[in-house]
Design a protein around this motif. Structure first.
Motif, mmCIF file in Angstrom:
data_model
loop_
_atom_site.group_PDB
_atom_site.id
_atom_site.type_symbol
_atom_site.label_atom_id
_atom_site.label_comp_id
_atom_site.label_asym_id
_atom_site.label_seq_id
_atom_site.Cartn_x
_atom_site.Cartn_y
_atom_site.Cartn_z
ATOM 1 N N UNK A 192 75.902 79.278 40.845
ATOM 2 C CA UNK A 192 76.951 78.583 41.574
ATOM 3 C C UNK A 192 77.939 78.039 40.556
ATOM 4 N N UNK A 193 79.133 77.743 41.015
ATOM 5 C CA UNK A 193 80.116 77.124 40.128
ATOM 6 C C UNK A 193 80.019 75.608 40.195
ATOM 7 N N UNK A 194 79.499 75.106 41.309
ATOM 8 C CA UNK A 194 79.318 73.661 41.460
ATOM 9 C C UNK A 194 78.385 73.106 40.390
ATOM 10 N N UNK A 195 77.369 73.889 40.024
ATOM 11 C CA UNK A 195 76.388 73.383 39.073
ATOM 12 C C UNK A 195 76.993 73.094 37.710
ATOM 13 N N UNK A 196 78.178 73.624 37.439
ATOM 14 C CA UNK A 196 78.818 73.382 36.139
ATOM 15 C C UNK A 196 79.191 71.910 35.972
ATOM 16 N N UNK A 236 88.794 73.398 32.045
ATOM 17 C CA UNK A 236 87.929 72.995 33.153
ATOM 18 C C UNK A 236 86.860 72.023 32.666
ATOM 19 N N UNK A 237 86.151 72.403 31.624
ATOM 20 C CA UNK A 237 85.071 71.571 31.106
ATOM 21 C C UNK A 237 85.598 70.278 30.496
ATOM 22 N N UNK A 258 88.328 68.672 31.256
ATOM 23 C CA UNK A 258 88.822 67.793 32.306
ATOM 24 C C UNK A 258 87.720 67.050 33.022
ATOM 25 N N UNK A 259 86.676 67.774 33.448
ATOM 26 C CA UNK A 259 85.613 67.111 34.200
ATOM 27 C C UNK A 259 84.797 66.191 33.293
ATOM 28 N N UNK A 260 84.637 66.558 32.018
ATOM 29 C CA UNK A 260 83.883 65.717 31.100
ATOM 30 C C UNK A 260 84.613 64.410 30.818
ATOM 31 N N UNK A 261 85.920 64.485 30.605
ATOM 32 C CA UNK A 261 86.717 63.291 30.352
ATOM 33 C C UNK A 261 86.678 62.366 31.565
ATOM 34 N N UNK A 262 86.896 62.927 32.740
ATOM 35 C CA UNK A 262 86.892 62.120 33.960
ATOM 36 C C UNK A 262 85.527 61.482 34.189
ATOM 37 N N UNK A 263 84.470 62.214 33.874
ATOM 38 C CA UNK A 263 83.124 61.689 34.044
ATOM 39 C C UNK A 263 82.859 60.539 33.081
ATOM 40 N N UNK A 264 83.260 60.704 31.832
ATOM 41 C CA UNK A 264 83.010 59.685 30.813
ATOM 42 C C UNK A 264 83.686 58.358 31.158
ATOM 43 N N UNK A 265 84.869 58.436 31.778
ATOM 44 C CA UNK A 265 85.632 57.233 32.103
ATOM 45 C C UNK A 265 85.565 56.853 33.589
ATOM 46 N N UNK A 266 84.697 57.553 34.323
ATOM 47 C CA UNK A 266 84.568 57.309 35.765
ATOM 48 C C UNK A 266 85.938 57.256 36.444
ATOM 49 N N UNK A 267 86.744 58.229 36.116
ATOM 50 C CA UNK A 267 88.093 58.307 36.687
ATOM 51 C C UNK A 267 88.024 58.822 38.123
ATOM 52 N N UNK A 268 88.877 58.298 39.005
ATOM 53 C CA UNK A 268 88.851 58.699 40.426
ATOM 54 C C UNK A 268 89.497 60.058 40.655
ATOM 55 N N UNK A 269 88.748 61.107 40.358
ATOM 56 C CA UNK A 269 89.261 62.474 40.468
ATOM 57 C C UNK A 269 88.375 63.316 41.375
ATOM 58 N N UNK A 270 89.007 64.271 42.037
ATOM 59 C CA UNK A 270 88.286 65.276 42.825
ATOM 60 C C UNK A 270 88.685 66.640 42.285
ATOM 61 N N UNK A 271 87.713 67.374 41.789
ATOM 62 C CA UNK A 271 87.955 68.683 41.189
ATOM 63 C C UNK A 271 87.487 69.771 42.158
ATOM 64 N N UNK A 272 88.434 70.471 42.764
ATOM 65 C CA UNK A 272 88.109 71.503 43.741
ATOM 66 C C UNK A 272 88.132 72.880 43.078
ATOM 67 N N UNK A 273 87.071 73.635 43.332
ATOM 68 C CA UNK A 273 87.014 75.038 42.916
ATOM 69 C C UNK A 273 87.102 75.886 44.173
ATOM 70 N N UNK A 274 88.201 76.595 44.354
ATOM 71 C CA UNK A 274 88.319 77.504 45.492
ATOM 72 C C UNK A 274 87.757 78.865 45.062
ATOM 73 N N UNK A 275 86.497 79.030 45.285
ATOM 74 C CA UNK A 275 85.816 80.257 44.865
ATOM 75 C C UNK A 275 86.056 81.358 45.890
ATOM 76 N N UNK A 276 87.091 82.165 45.651
ATOM 77 C CA UNK A 276 87.375 83.272 46.563
ATOM 78 C C UNK A 276 86.818 84.595 46.028
#
Length: 369
Positions: free
Chosen positions: A219-223, A182-183, A185-203
């Motif tokens: 919250x999980x969003x704050x991660x 999880x970390x 993936x979002x860090x890599x996408x952030x570093x390269x400004x990749x066009x990604x949407x990361x959804x967390x279905x918090x059930x």
């Protein structure tokens, strides 16, 4: 005596960040608009279509559970309660966008173009269930928790390097945010400004483990903040709010502004999977009742009925159509040539490992009889 020096208070900084994440909502649980300024630009036809998809998917879930109990499906993860989260987000996508789903996210694949018959074959473990038709931009559902996040970063970077006006979207549950992938993936996408949407279905539960035992984060969003990713907490039982934040995230991504993390607060009404999980062992009936009042279908139905866009007759028509679609698709799956052990081995290996060559010959002989 020298004056006592102040200590820096990092706790205050954390509390300030956490306080920013308020749940975004457009419809309350009674179907009333509470955030008129953020109403998405959807026509009446769009609103009805979204409701049809949600009702159809609820029937698919009910029928799939029944088929699983009859032994006619294999692995199955129930989806009831998460229709707004799944379909509200998928409705905001375009055909050229890529979906990298988790194992509960088959509905998004179906509405993105995957034939229902193949969804059933996937559940059975048949190789044809993973042979997606041309033009269905998606990967097969990921079984390894969180692995799709790293894959999504790569797919999104590929989209960027090819200059495509598209995004890669992925889904995981609250438990997935506790995984290293999880970390990364979002860090890599952030570093390269990749066009990604990361959804967390918090059930609220990773199988039987409640969210509060997985992480101390409020919250999980704050991660997403730690990786410099814009992040939002949304009412995952509100299809309009889900659509809005996903559409906005897609617009930012294709404009070159990088990824978004979206936490969708929702609830699964059934078990984690049909493989023996019993939610009554870790959830109370009061908790179930509270969330049932937030049912996305009930909420959206009230909203549409108020606009004279929906009625019981229309809903029954959609339900009957869904039953017919399931009946036809499961028949087609039943009539599909059965997968053999030797086929599986041939598909898995270009060169058969020596320890399996003997087993291959044994099964080949059995299958020839």
């Amino acid at each position: 005596m020298a004056p006592k020096k102040k200590s820096f208070d990092p706790v205050k900084t954390l509390e300030e960040i956490e306080s920013k994440f308020e749940m975004f909502q457009i419809l309350d649980q009674d179907g009333k608009i509470v955030n008129e300024d953020y109403m998405p630009d959807l026509s009446d036809e769009d609103l009805v279509e979204l409701m049809e998809r949600m009702v159809w998917t609820r029937v698919l879930d009910q029928r799939s559970i029944s088929l699983n109990r009859q032994g006619r499906l294999g692995f199955y993860a129930p989806t009831a309660g998460q229709e707004a989260s799944q379909l509200g987000s998928q409705y905001a996508l375009e055909g050229e966008d890529y979906i990298l789903p988790g194992y509960r996210d088959v509905p998004q694949l179906i509405w993105h173009g995957l034939p229902l018959t193949q969804a059933f074959l996937f559940s059975r473990g048949h190789f044809k269930g993973n042979q997606f038709p041309e033009g269905v931009n998606a990967l097969s559902p990921q079984i390894i928790i969180g692995a799709q996040y790293v894959q999504t970063a790569g797919v999104a970077l590929g989209i960027k390097k090819r200059g495509k006006d598209a995004v890669a979207i992925t889904y995981t549950g609250d438990g997935g945010t506790s995984q290293g992938d999880f970390y990364e993936g979002i860090n890599f996408a952030s570093a390269y400004k990749a066009p990604a949407i990361f959804v967390i279905q918090n059930n609220n539960y990773a199988i039987s483990t409640p969210r509060e035992l997985q992480t101390a984060a409020k919250t999980l969003a704050q991660k997403g903040v730690a990786s410099g990713v814009p992040s939002v907490l949304v009412d995952g039982m509100d299809p309009l709010a889900v659509y809005k934040v996903t559409k906005d995230a897609r617009d930012r991504a294709v404009a070159g502004d990088g990824p978004t993390v979206i936490e969708m607060l929702c609830y699964r009404f059934g078990p984690h999977t049909m493989a023996g999980d019993d939610p009554t062992r870790y959830r109370t009936s009061d908790e179930d009742s509270d969330w049932e009042k937030k049912d996305p279908l009930v909420r959206f139905r009230k909203f549409l009925e108020e606009k004279d866009l929906w009625n019981e007759e229309k809903e029954n028509e959609v339900m009957e159509q869904a039953k017919e679609d399931v009946k036809k698709a499961i028949k087609e799956a039943d009539n599909t040539e059965k997968q053999t052990v030797t086929q599986l081995m041939e598909l898995m290996y270009d060169e058969m490992p020596s320890n399996l060559e003997e087993q291959y010959e044994v099964y080949k002989e059995k299958e020839s009889k």
